[in-house]
Design a protein around this motif. Structure first.
Motif, PDB file in Angstrom:
ATOM      1  N   LEU A   5       0.858  -1.180   0.000  1.00 37.46           N
ATOM      2  CA  LEU A   5       0.000   0.000   0.000  1.00 37.46           C
ATOM      3  C   LEU A   5       0.894   1.230   0.000  1.00 37.46           C
ATOM      4  CD1 LEU A   5      -2.691  -1.025   2.678  1.00 37.46           C
ATOM      5  CD2 LEU A   5      -2.845  -1.232   0.184  1.00 37.46           C
ATOM      6  N   ALA A   6       0.684   2.126  -0.958  1.00 36.27           N
ATOM      7  CA  ALA A   6       1.482   3.350  -1.081  1.00 36.27           C
ATOM      8  C   ALA A   6       0.658   4.518  -0.542  1.00 36.27           C
ATOM      9  CB  ALA A   6       1.880   3.584  -2.529  1.00 36.27           C
ATOM     10  N   VAL A   7       1.059   5.064   0.599  1.00 35.39           N
ATOM     11  CA  VAL A   7       0.225   6.002   1.350  1.00 35.39           C
ATOM     12  C   VAL A   7       0.809   7.409   1.284  1.00 35.39           C
ATOM     13  CG1 VAL A   7      -0.903   6.418   3.566  1.00 35.39           C
ATOM     14  CG2 VAL A   7      -0.283   4.087   2.913  1.00 35.39           C
ATOM     15  N   ARG A   8      -0.067   8.404   1.115  1.00 34.99           N
ATOM     16  CA  ARG A   8       0.329   9.811   1.164  1.00 34.99           C
ATOM     17  C   ARG A   8      -0.904  10.667   1.407  1.00 34.99           C
ATOM     18  NH1 ARG A   8       1.886  11.032  -5.213  1.00 34.99           N
ATOM     19  NH2 ARG A   8       0.095   9.968  -6.156  1.00 34.99           N
ATOM     20  N   LEU A   9      -0.670  11.949   1.727  1.00 35.15           N
ATOM     21  CA  LEU A   9      -1.754  12.896   1.995  1.00 35.15           C
ATOM     22  C   LEU A   9      -1.491  14.177   1.226  1.00 35.15           C
ATOM     23  CD1 LEU A   9      -3.449  13.649   5.382  1.00 35.15           C
ATOM     24  CD2 LEU A   9      -2.685  15.538   3.959  1.00 35.15           C
ATOM     25  N   PHE A  10      -2.488  14.599   0.450  1.00 35.15           N
ATOM     26  CA  PHE A  10      -2.372  15.816  -0.350  1.00 35.15           C
ATOM     27  C   PHE A  10      -2.951  17.004   0.410  1.00 35.15           C
ATOM     28  CE2 PHE A  10      -2.324  12.522  -3.635  1.00 35.15           C
ATOM     29  CZ  PHE A  10      -1.348  12.993  -4.507  1.00 35.15           C
ATOM     30  N   ILE A  11      -2.221  18.115   0.401  1.00 37.11           N
ATOM     31  CA  ILE A  11      -2.760  19.382   0.889  1.00 37.11           C
ATOM     32  C   ILE A  11      -2.549  20.434  -0.185  1.00 37.11           C
ATOM     33  CG2 ILE A  11      -2.431  18.844   3.321  1.00 37.11           C
ATOM     34  CD1 ILE A  11       0.084  20.431   3.331  1.00 37.11           C
ATOM     35  N   SER A  12      -3.338  21.496  -0.130  1.00 37.81           N
ATOM     36  CA  SER A  12      -3.241  22.538  -1.138  1.00 37.81           C
ATOM     37  C   SER A  12      -1.993  23.368  -0.932  1.00 37.81           C
ATOM     38  CB  SER A  12      -4.490  23.433  -1.098  1.00 37.81           C
ATOM     39  OG  SER A  12      -4.695  23.936   0.203  1.00 37.81           O
ATOM     40  N   SER A  13      -1.655  24.169  -1.941  1.00 38.97           N
ATOM     41  CA  SER A  13      -0.415  24.940  -1.891  1.00 38.97           C
ATOM     42  C   SER A  13      -0.637  26.318  -2.473  1.00 38.97           C
ATOM     43  CB  SER A  13       0.683  24.220  -2.678  1.00 38.97           C
ATOM     44  OG  SER A  13       1.818  25.038  -2.823  1.00 38.97           O
ATOM     45  N   ALA A  75      -8.925   0.294   1.262  1.00 38.06           N
ATOM     46  CA  ALA A  75      -8.027  -0.099   0.174  1.00 38.06           C
ATOM     47  C   ALA A  75      -8.047  -1.614   0.022  1.00 38.06           C
ATOM     48  CB  ALA A  75      -6.607   0.378   0.445  1.00 38.06           C
ATOM     49  N   VAL A  76      -7.829  -2.065  -1.211  1.00 39.76           N
ATOM     50  CA  VAL A  76      -7.703  -3.488  -1.508  1.00 39.76           C
ATOM     51  C   VAL A  76      -6.293  -3.719  -2.029  1.00 39.76           C
ATOM     52  CG1 VAL A  76      -8.534  -5.436  -2.858  1.00 39.76           C
ATOM     53  CG2 VAL A  76     -10.161  -3.716  -2.016  1.00 39.76           C
ATOM     54  N   ALA A  77      -5.519  -4.469  -1.280  1.00 37.37           N
ATOM     55  CA  ALA A  77      -4.155  -4.784  -1.685  1.00 37.37           C
ATOM     56  C   ALA A  77      -4.187  -5.949  -2.675  1.00 37.37           C
ATOM     57  CB  ALA A  77      -3.316  -5.135  -0.470  1.00 37.37           C
ATOM     58  N   VAL A  78      -3.843  -5.679  -3.917  1.00 38.93           N
ATOM     59  CA  VAL A  78      -3.868  -6.674  -4.986  1.00 38.93           C
ATOM     60  C   VAL A  78      -2.527  -7.394  -5.029  1.00 38.93           C
ATOM     61  CG1 VAL A  78      -4.164  -7.015  -7.473  1.00 38.93           C
ATOM     62  CG2 VAL A  78      -5.486  -5.244  -6.286  1.00 38.93           C
ATOM     63  N   PRO A  79      -2.538  -8.705  -5.131  1.00 41.39           N
ATOM     64  CA  PRO A  79      -1.273  -9.451  -5.151  1.00 41.39           C
ATOM     65  C   PRO A  79      -0.325  -8.953  -6.230  1.00 41.39           C
ATOM     66  CG  PRO A  79      -3.127 -10.955  -4.936  1.00 41.39           C
ATOM     67  CD  PRO A  79      -3.711  -9.602  -5.203  1.00 41.39           C
ATOM     68  N   GLY A  80       0.916  -8.694  -5.841  1.00 44.18           N
ATOM     69  CA  GLY A  80       1.945  -8.286  -6.777  1.00 44.18           C
ATOM     70  C   GLY A  80       1.848  -6.858  -7.261  1.00 44.18           C
ATOM     71  N   GLU A  81       0.983  -6.037  -6.632  1.00 47.95           N
ATOM     72  CA  GLU A  81       0.818  -4.649  -7.065  1.00 47.95           C
ATOM     73  C   GLU A  81       1.009  -3.692  -5.886  1.00 47.95           C
ATOM     74  OE1 GLU A  81      -2.784  -3.865  -9.124  1.00 47.95           O
ATOM     75  OE2 GLU A  81      -2.544  -5.527 -10.556  1.00 47.95           O
ATOM     76  N   GLU A  82       1.307  -2.451  -6.235  1.00 44.98           N
ATOM     77  CA  GLU A  82       1.387  -1.376  -5.243  1.00 44.98           C
ATOM     78  C   GLU A  82       0.130  -0.538  -5.371  1.00 44.98           C
ATOM     79  OE1 GLU A  82       5.144   0.968  -3.977  1.00 44.98           O
ATOM     80  OE2 GLU A  82       4.123   2.254  -5.439  1.00 44.98           O
ATOM     81  N   THR A  83      -0.738  -0.625  -4.371  1.00 53.47           N
ATOM     82  CA  THR A  83      -2.035   0.045  -4.409  1.00 53.47           C
ATOM     83  C   THR A  83      -1.934   1.424  -3.772  1.00 53.47           C
ATOM     84  OG1 THR A  83      -3.170  -2.091  -4.258  1.00 53.47           O
ATOM     85  CG2 THR A  83      -4.452  -0.107  -3.726  1.00 53.47           C
ATOM     86  N   PRO A  84      -2.310   2.482  -4.497  1.00 54.41           N
ATOM     87  CA  PRO A  84      -2.238   3.823  -3.907  1.00 54.41           C
ATOM     88  C   PRO A  84      -3.338   4.058  -2.877  1.00 54.41           C
ATOM     89  CG  PRO A  84      -3.160   3.933  -6.114  1.00 54.41           C
ATOM     90  CD  PRO A  84      -2.730   2.514  -5.910  1.00 54.41           C
ATOM     91  N   VAL A  85      -2.984   4.715  -1.796  1.00 60.25           N
ATOM     92  CA  VAL A  85      -3.937   5.162  -0.778  1.00 60.25           C
ATOM     93  C   VAL A  85      -3.693   6.649  -0.589  1.00 60.25           C
ATOM     94  CG1 VAL A  85      -4.767   4.903   1.578  1.00 60.25           C
ATOM     95  CG2 VAL A  85      -3.870   2.911   0.351  1.00 60.25           C
TER      96      VAL A  85
END
Length: 426
Positions: A5-13, A75-85
């Protein structure tokens, strides 16, 4: 490729860096996957995600904001993939206030710009300095704010002017307050020239004073005096903080969560950690202060950061005996006589290590008090705790009385000491 799972948080700029790191968790929804506690989530305009390897399956990912609010994403972690969160916090009331929004000092756009009622404050500290009284139904009717904030910068407050007794006397001598504290002429700052933000002016400060107009005598302690419609606050500026700026939000409109005056350090690594620390979440702050050893080693360059690290170390350490970082705390206390926090940290560490250290702990608490008011609000609370351990000692009792009285004026929700010297609507 591994499952992650690839996790990040967006804020405005507003065309500037708003990079930060906050803390979160990964939980398995179907109880067959992995659980990852205290993950670090990068924040910013376009932050690079951090990947966490998990077993395939369904997950709930949470992000704990410095305000205490918790965001969640499925989130659904798919085998062999990097799922964005991806968490999204781009609804700051102003782009220039995105950092303050992330830290919980100002509400979302939809609430801030509501034309109906001012949200009910959750604490006295949340109330505006110019808020009207509540109506019969408990609501605060929206009213135009006619008041103007007068902000005075004090660049060199001498230690002699920062004793607890001197601070308590300020309540009785509001006129000329800045001149009573400053070593040289204080400077009134103009309102930031940002259209549409008159109710929430934002000021920034660096090593050499106000970022918009640096220069002037700089001492070991810098303050702001914020005056609005009869209300007066004395605001500690945690400067210098390496190369990072300090941001001060003056919120003339009542906020349900933020304080009327909020101080943050725009440090991408530990800025949020300071906010967690102010909320009492030391264990969460410790996740961001991951390299406390480096913070303590850097005390000659940034003793304020070192003090923050030491508060977290001492506050989360429950083991007896000497720790490898005890000599660093000792050096921090001895090397910076203008830093009351250093003496508080040393004394409280001794007090918590056992009865054989009571006398040096007592002497250290006396020294900490005599250095003057601390930078950190937590230091005020710890000084009360420490002095309370000596109820039969007249010198401690006398000092404890003054510290307690000053604590009644402090906004305990803020990381750095802010004193409310006159609140018309209290």
């Amino acid at each position: 490729m591994s499952t992650a799972l690839a996790v990040r948080l967006f804020i405005s700029s507003a065309g500037e860096s708003n990079d930060a790191v906050i803390v979160g968790d990964i939980y398995s929804s179907d109880l067959t996957g992995d659980t990852r506690r205290s993950i670090l989530i990068p924040c910013g305009t376009s932050p690079k995600p951090t990947s966490y390897q998990v077993a395939p399956g369904r997950y709930v990912v949470s992000a704990t904001l410095p305000s205490g609010m918790v965001l969640t994403e499925n989130a659904v972690a798919v085998p062999g993939e990097e799922t964005p969160v991806n968490f999204v916090m781009t609804d700051s009331p102003y782009e220039t206030h995105s950092w303050q929004y992330l830290m919980g000092n100002i509400e979302p756009d939809s609430v801030y710009h509501s034309g109906t009622t001012i949200p009910l404050a959750e604490s006295v500290a949340s109330r505006s300095m110019v808020a009207p009284a509540a109506g019969p139904d408990g609501e605060f009717a929206e009213a135009p704010v006619e008041a103007t904030a007068f902000i005075t910068w004090i660049g060199d407050a001498p230690p002699a002017n920062l004793s607890f007794a001197a601070m308590l006397e300020l309540e009785n001598d509001i006129p000329g307050l800045a001149r009573l504290i400053a070593g040289s002429a204080p400077r009134v700052l103009p309102t930031p020239d940002v259209p549409g933000e008159a109710l929430a002016p934002l000021y920034r400060f660096g090593r050499f004073g106000p970022a918009a107009a640096p220069g002037g005598p700089i001492g070991e302690r810098q303050f702001l005096v914020v005056e609005v419609a009869g209300s007066v606050r004395l605001v500690t500026l945690p400067l210098p903080w390496g190369e990072h700026e300090v941001e001060v939000l003056v919120n003339l409109r009542q906020s349900p969560t933020g304080s009327a005056v909020a101080v943050t350090v725009r440090d991408p690594l530990v800025g949020a950690g300071l906010a967690y620390m102010a909320q009492g979440a030391l264990d969460t702050a410790a996740q961001l202060f991951t390299d406390v050893e480096a913070m303590l080693h850097s005390k000659m360059q940034n003793p304020l950061a070192a003090a923050a690290g030491a508060y977290v170390l001492i506050g989360t350490d429950h083991a007896g005996g000497e720790r490898y970082w005890d000599p660093w705390v000792e050096t921090l206390a001895a090397g910076f006589p203008w830093l009351a926090d250093g003496a508080i940290l040393r004394a409280m560490r001794l007090l918590r290590r056992g009865s054989e250290n009571r006398q040096p702990a007592r002497d250290g608490l006396i020294e900490a008090f005599d250095r003057g008011i601390p930078f950190y609000t937590l230091g005020l609370a710890w000084l009360i705790e420490g002095l309370s351990a000596f109820p039969d000692d007249p010198e401690c009792v006398h000092r404890l009385d003054q510290v307690r009285r000053l604590s009644w004026l402090a906004d305990m929700r803020e990381p750095f000491l802010i004193l409310d010297l006159r609140q018309r609507n209290a």
